[in-house]
Design a protein around this motif. Sequence first.
Motif, mmCIF file in Angstrom:
data_model
loop_
_atom_site.group_PDB
_atom_site.id
_atom_site.type_symbol
_atom_site.label_atom_id
_atom_site.label_comp_id
_atom_site.label_asym_id
_atom_site.label_seq_id
_atom_site.Cartn_x
_atom_site.Cartn_y
_atom_site.Cartn_z
ATOM 1 N N PRO A 32 0.794 -1.230 0.000
ATOM 2 C CA PRO A 32 0.000 0.000 0.000
ATOM 3 C C PRO A 32 0.824 1.276 0.000
ATOM 4 C CG PRO A 32 -0.056 -1.046 2.163
ATOM 5 C CD PRO A 32 0.607 -2.010 1.233
ATOM 6 N N THR A 33 2.156 1.166 0.179
ATOM 7 C CA THR A 33 2.992 2.375 0.122
ATOM 8 C C THR A 33 3.360 2.753 -1.302
ATOM 9 O OG1 THR A 33 5.166 1.289 0.267
ATOM 10 C CG2 THR A 33 3.984 1.692 2.332
ATOM 11 N N LEU A 34 2.987 1.920 -2.264
ATOM 12 C CA LEU A 34 3.271 2.218 -3.669
ATOM 13 C C LEU A 34 2.071 2.919 -4.298
ATOM 14 C CD1 LEU A 34 4.808 -1.210 -4.786
ATOM 15 C CD2 LEU A 34 6.052 0.851 -4.096
ATOM 16 N N GLY A 35 2.331 4.019 -5.010
ATOM 17 C CA GLY A 35 1.247 4.733 -5.670
ATOM 18 C C GLY A 35 1.130 4.445 -7.145
ATOM 19 N N TRP A 36 2.188 3.910 -7.745
ATOM 20 C CA TRP A 36 2.197 3.721 -9.190
ATOM 21 C C TRP A 36 3.199 2.629 -9.558
ATOM 22 C CZ3 TRP A 36 7.057 4.740 -11.253
ATOM 23 C CH2 TRP A 36 7.915 5.509 -10.448
ATOM 24 N N ALA A 37 3.071 2.146 -10.781
ATOM 25 C CA ALA A 37 4.003 1.136 -11.290
ATOM 26 C C ALA A 37 4.286 1.407 -12.763
ATOM 27 C CB ALA A 37 3.426 -0.270 -11.126
ATOM 28 N N THR A 38 5.473 1.021 -13.182
ATOM 29 C CA THR A 38 5.846 1.045 -14.594
ATOM 30 C C THR A 38 6.545 -0.278 -14.904
ATOM 31 O OG1 THR A 38 7.934 2.163 -14.064
ATOM 32 C CG2 THR A 38 6.081 3.554 -14.768
ATOM 33 N N SER A 39 6.830 -0.493 -16.159
ATOM 34 C CA SER A 39 7.466 -1.753 -16.544
ATOM 35 C C SER A 39 8.339 -1.527 -17.773
ATOM 36 C CB SER A 39 6.407 -2.820 -16.836
ATOM 37 O OG SER A 39 5.471 -2.352 -17.777
ATOM 38 N N ARG A 40 9.084 -2.540 -18.114
ATOM 39 C CA ARG A 40 9.966 -2.451 -19.281
ATOM 40 C C ARG A 40 9.141 -2.306 -20.552
ATOM 41 N NH1 ARG A 40 13.800 -6.712 -22.265
ATOM 42 N NH2 ARG A 40 15.326 -5.233 -23.108
ATOM 43 N N ALA A 41 9.599 -1.444 -21.447
ATOM 44 C CA ALA A 41 8.938 -1.255 -22.739
ATOM 45 C C ALA A 41 9.902 -1.627 -23.860
ATOM 46 C CB ALA A 41 8.496 0.189 -22.905
ATOM 47 N N LEU A 42 9.346 -2.225 -24.892
ATOM 48 C CA LEU A 42 10.103 -2.503 -26.112
ATOM 49 C C LEU A 42 9.487 -1.714 -27.254
ATOM 50 C CD1 LEU A 42 10.596 -6.395 -26.048
ATOM 51 C CD2 LEU A 42 12.217 -4.630 -25.311
ATOM 52 N N ASP A 43 10.332 -1.081 -28.068
ATOM 53 C CA ASP A 43 9.843 -0.457 -29.290
ATOM 54 C C ASP A 43 9.405 -1.550 -30.261
ATOM 55 O OD1 ASP A 43 10.380 2.066 -28.353
ATOM 56 O OD2 ASP A 43 12.263 2.295 -29.461
ATOM 57 N N LEU A 44 8.217 -1.386 -30.815
ATOM 58 C CA LEU A 44 7.717 -2.298 -31.839
ATOM 59 C C LEU A 44 7.910 -1.618 -33.179
ATOM 60 C CD1 LEU A 44 6.205 -4.859 -32.717
ATOM 61 C CD2 LEU A 44 4.056 -3.631 -32.284
ATOM 62 N N LEU A 45 8.856 -2.107 -33.954
ATOM 63 C CA LEU A 45 9.249 -1.453 -35.204
ATOM 64 C C LEU A 45 8.332 -1.880 -36.350
ATOM 65 C CD1 LEU A 45 13.107 -1.839 -34.721
ATOM 66 C CD2 LEU A 45 11.635 0.076 -34.056
ATOM 67 N N PRO A 46 8.313 -1.090 -37.439
ATOM 68 C CA PRO A 46 7.405 -1.397 -38.550
ATOM 69 C C PRO A 46 7.570 -2.785 -39.146
ATOM 70 C CG PRO A 46 8.203 0.851 -38.754
ATOM 71 C CD PRO A 46 8.974 0.231 -37.623
ATOM 72 N N ASP A 47 8.777 -3.351 -39.061
ATOM 73 C CA ASP A 47 8.989 -4.692 -39.627
ATOM 74 C C ASP A 47 8.600 -5.808 -38.659
ATOM 75 O OD1 ASP A 47 11.018 -4.628 -37.770
ATOM 76 O OD2 ASP A 47 12.665 -4.882 -39.208
ATOM 77 N N GLY A 48 8.064 -5.444 -37.497
ATOM 78 C CA GLY A 48 7.655 -6.438 -36.513
ATOM 79 C C GLY A 48 8.709 -6.795 -35.488
ATOM 80 N N SER A 49 9.924 -6.324 -35.675
ATOM 81 C CA SER A 49 10.975 -6.589 -34.704
ATOM 82 C C SER A 49 10.841 -5.624 -33.523
ATOM 83 C CB SER A 49 12.354 -6.437 -35.352
ATOM 84 O OG SER A 49 12.563 -5.101 -35.802
ATOM 85 N N THR A 50 11.557 -5.910 -32.454
ATOM 86 C CA THR A 50 11.501 -5.077 -31.267
ATOM 87 C C THR A 50 12.901 -4.632 -30.861
ATOM 88 O OG1 THR A 50 11.592 -7.008 -29.809
ATOM 89 C CG2 THR A 50 9.401 -6.168 -30.403
ATOM 90 N N ALA A 51 12.946 -3.529 -30.139
ATOM 91 C CA ALA A 51 14.221 -3.011 -29.648
ATOM 92 C C ALA A 51 14.011 -2.490 -28.233
ATOM 93 C CB ALA A 51 14.725 -1.885 -30.555
ATOM 94 N N GLY A 52 14.981 -2.755 -27.351
ATOM 95 C CA GLY A 52 14.862 -2.359 -25.964
ATOM 96 C C GLY A 52 15.697 -1.146 -25.620
ATOM 97 N N PHE A 53 15.640 -0.772 -24.368
ATOM 98 C CA PHE A 53 16.355 0.378 -23.819
ATOM 99 C C PHE A 53 17.333 -0.166 -22.801
ATOM 100 C CE2 PHE A 53 16.257 3.570 -20.238
ATOM 101 C CZ PHE A 53 17.084 4.510 -20.847
ATOM 102 N N ASP A 54 18.609 0.231 -22.902
ATOM 103 C CA ASP A 54 19.618 -0.372 -22.031
ATOM 104 C C ASP A 54 19.750 0.326 -20.680
ATOM 105 O OD1 ASP A 54 20.859 1.969 -22.749
ATOM 106 O OD2 ASP A 54 22.503 1.032 -23.862
ATOM 107 N N GLY A 55 18.874 1.287 -20.398
ATOM 108 C CA GLY A 55 18.972 1.999 -19.133
ATOM 109 C C GLY A 55 17.915 1.623 -18.127
ATOM 110 N N ASP A 56 17.227 0.484 -18.309
ATOM 111 C CA ASP A 56 16.181 0.095 -17.372
ATOM 112 C C ASP A 56 16.751 -0.091 -15.962
ATOM 113 O OD1 ASP A 56 14.136 -0.009 -19.277
ATOM 114 O OD2 ASP A 56 14.630 -2.076 -19.826
#
Length: 252
Positions: A111-135
Amino acid sequence: MSRRVVVITAVHAPSAHFLPDAYTSLREQELPDGWDWHWLIQEDGKSDEVAPYVPDDPRVTFRQGRPGGPGTARTLALAHADGEYIKVLDADDQLPAGALARDLAALEGDPTLGWATSRALDLLPDGSTAGFDGDPAQGPVERGAVREFWSANDYRAQVHPATLFARRDLVLALGGWMALPASEDTGLLLALDSVSRGWFTAEVGLLYRKWPGQATGQAAHVDPAERDARMAVVEARARALADLRWGSPAVG
């Protein structure tokens, strides 16, 4: 009576054709017994081009309003948010399996948490994905940590505002999304970070579609004068909230 996660989506005509993909990803989410979701789709405007893509599902509500940008549309949708939690889902994005359940478990479990986020991957036009190295590492995000990183890294947060899951009452207390032409979601994220602890899930919680028509890909989005103004007011609001030393009793 079921408890609800309210999924809020702002949409305009150019992105409407992605709604079926977003719906498929939402329909495949599994929540614990006693929970369900309600999808609020709010058109930023009053065209005839969005409604044909809205799913025929009793768990889906579609409304329209005067155009004012995605922040205005999402904040208008809050008027009909009938659940304890708000989940952001942009019209052109998708939720991987388990995303809603993981967010819900994090906040229900602490109950001390007000919000959450999660890892996101870019979904590119060709269907491939790319991540962010600063998570960051999975776990709690202490108050002020997002703003500190954001300010030190050219206004780039280490967690993605498009993955946001938050307590509805806290979002309402902060006034919803900021009245900005862009970065309104970053503004809300930093406001939440200023008044409550958060959570980061290292598993992928969003496929963030990259396509030519998206708002963040337009030249106006990176206009230096406007960007400087947006970042200044986002930071000033976050600092002012932090200086108040205010926090909800449940998430202080």
